[in-house]
Design an enzyme around this catalytic site. Structure first.
Site, PDB file in Angstrom:
ATOM      1  N   SER A 175       0.830  -1.199   0.000  1.00 53.31           N
ATOM      2  CA  SER A 175       0.000   0.000   0.000  1.00 53.31           C
ATOM      3  C   SER A 175       0.873   1.261   0.000  1.00 53.31           C
ATOM      4  CB  SER A 175      -0.951  -0.059   1.195  1.00 53.31           C
ATOM      5  OG  SER A 175      -1.893   0.976   1.131  1.00 53.31           O
ATOM      6  N   ASP A 228      -8.582  -2.839  -7.056  1.00 51.85           N
ATOM      7  CA  ASP A 228      -7.913  -2.505  -5.801  1.00 51.85           C
ATOM      8  C   ASP A 228      -8.887  -1.831  -4.840  1.00 51.85           C
ATOM      9  OD1 ASP A 228      -5.172  -2.071  -4.361  1.00 51.85           O
ATOM     10  OD2 ASP A 228      -6.254  -0.180  -4.208  1.00 51.85           O
ATOM     11  N   HIS A 269      -1.635  -7.876   0.152  1.00 58.83           N
ATOM     12  CA  HIS A 269      -1.604  -9.342   0.232  1.00 58.83           C
ATOM     13  C   HIS A 269      -0.760  -9.907   1.357  1.00 58.83           C
ATOM     14  CE1 HIS A 269      -2.526  -8.023  -3.842  1.00 58.83           C
ATOM     15  NE2 HIS A 269      -3.280  -9.092  -3.934  1.00 58.83           N
TER      16      HIS A 269
END
Ligand SMILES: *[C@@H]1O[C@H](CO)[C@@H](O)[C@H](O)[C@H]1NC(C)=O
Ligand SMILES: *[C@@H]1O[C@H](CO)[C@@H](O)[C@H](O)[C@H]1NC(C)=O
Length: 389
Positions: free
Chosen positions: A180, A276, A341
């Protein structure tokens, strides 16, 4: 918008962490050896490598062993941004603005795990989790003493100095990764990281959900531009944006992958959801309540909202294909609606099949076993792949 991002950050980063923690302590997969203690870099205070609230930078570190002794995997934690006094002051009281609220011990999962069955390729590497507390993607660099402090880039430098001292200066293999906001920091620090270890034979960078596109033809482009321009200005981050871009155009646009990825020399891997969750939640229609319903429950999305998601997907894939066209670039784009993830963002919510695929892809790309560029071009709608076991 900033307020919203703030609240969402608490919701999306802290709550899953707590749920994750409870689940992990109940799970038989928990191995005592994956608990890792927090460390403060030696030069944190003297170098001004401090969080928004002035507390020192921190990270978590595990020694490598065996044939992993000279290999290093660094992960930059993410957690959104703040762009003004108001938002950053609020953040001095939460996890993303102070090291005083970081857990004393972190449970290492995924690519940081010590368990060879979970992490066959990196389990015995030196592994580092850098704690995010600057809210500037490790780019902040305001000289003057300000409150809140804006010193993200110094945090990066101070941690790296510590790691070089701990043996990273002799690294043979290394990966800079992050998720991120940390995935964006990874992109922007990638070549700098490479230059810290010039003698290493294989250095690559892995950006997890860090590909925050400008998508200038899609709804909200001006808002995205303004948001990042404010972030860059508030944190004094311009000098850490690539000169290859800032000499060509408005520096504020040099945080978007469209304008910077082509010039990065070090091989990069982009791990992304075509839908996303963060970009769709925060950077599109953020003030529309019907949109908020849709992004928290895909079943209630209207056809128009689904079309918005499809348009985002098309733009993301197009951008990736345009800028990441070297065979050394790794790409894995899937269609599960999510954001991130690894570690706090991933461990509990990534299905075992997807996790396995991701691990394999990263290892194949990193070790040059094959070039890896896989984009799910068949699934045009977001899939809910949440699996909590
Ligand atoms: C890590 O490695 C260093 C240098 O080899 C050693 O001094 C230290 O004791 C090791 N730490 C752990 C926790 O094994
Ligand atoms: C995905 O499915 C789970 C379990 O059914 C549900 O709790 C969650 O709200 C769904 N997420 C979205 C965005 O639809």
């Amino acid at each position: 918008m900033e307020k919203r991002i703030q609240t969402m950050a608490e919701h999306w980063f802290i709550r899953p962490l707590i749920i994750c923690f409870l689940m992990m302590t109940m799970s038989s997969q928990v191995r005592g050896s994956d608990w890792t203690n927090i460390i403060t870099p030696k030069t944190a205070i003297s170098n001004g490598a401090v969080c928004l609230d002035g507390s020192p930078a921190t990270y978590y570190f595990r020694n490598g062993s065996g044939d992993g002794i000279d290999n290093w995997l660094i992960y930059l934690e993410g957690g959104g941004w703040c762009t003004s006094n108001k938002g950053c002051l609020e953040r001095t009281k939460i996890y993303t603005g102070t090291s005083t609220l970081k857990p004393k011990r972190m449970y290492f999962t995924d690519i940081l795990s010590e368990d060879q069955t979970i992490n066959p390729d990196f389990y015995n590497w030196n592994r580092v989790f850098v704690a995010y507390c600057d809210s500037s993607s490790y780019l902040g660099d305001v000289e003057a003493n300000t409150y809140p402090n804006r010193r993200g880039a110094r945090i990066f430098d101070s941690v790296m100095e510590d790691l070089l001292d701990k043996g990273m200066k002799n690294a043979k293999n290394a990966i800079l990764s992050g998720g991120s906001a940390g995935g964006l920091g990874t992109i922007l620090h990638c070549d700098g990281f490479r230059s810290l270890i010039p003698k290493a034979s294989r250095v690559k960078c892995l950006s997890d959900a860090g590909f925050f596109i400008h998508a200038k033809n899609l709804h909200g482009a001006q808002e995205r531009e303004r948001f990042f321009a404010n972030m860059i200005a508030y944190h004094g981050a311009t000098k850490h944006l690539p000169a290859s871009c800032t000499t060509k155009m408005n520096a504020n646009l040099c945080i978007f992958p469209e304008n910077i990825v082509k010039d990065i020399q070090t091989p990069l891997f982009f791990l992304e959801s075509a839908f996303d969750g963060h970009q769709l939640r925060e950077h599109y229609f953020s003030n529309d309540p019907t949109w908020t319903n849709c992004i928290s429950n895909l079943k209630v999305c209207t056809p128009t909202q689904l079309q918005t998601m499809k348009d985002f997907r098309t733009a993301l894939i197009k951008t990736l294909r345009e800028v990441a066209n070297s065979p050394s670039t790794g790409i894995l784009v899937h269609s599960c609606y999510r954001h991130g993830h690894f570690m706090d963002q991933g461990w509990c919510t990534t299905s075992p099949a997807l996790r396995k695929k991701i691990n394999q892809a990263i290892a194949d790309w990193y070790f040059d076993r094959r070039s890896f560029q896989e984009i799910d071009t068949h699934t045009e709608s977001p899939r809910n792949c949440t699996k909590l076991t």
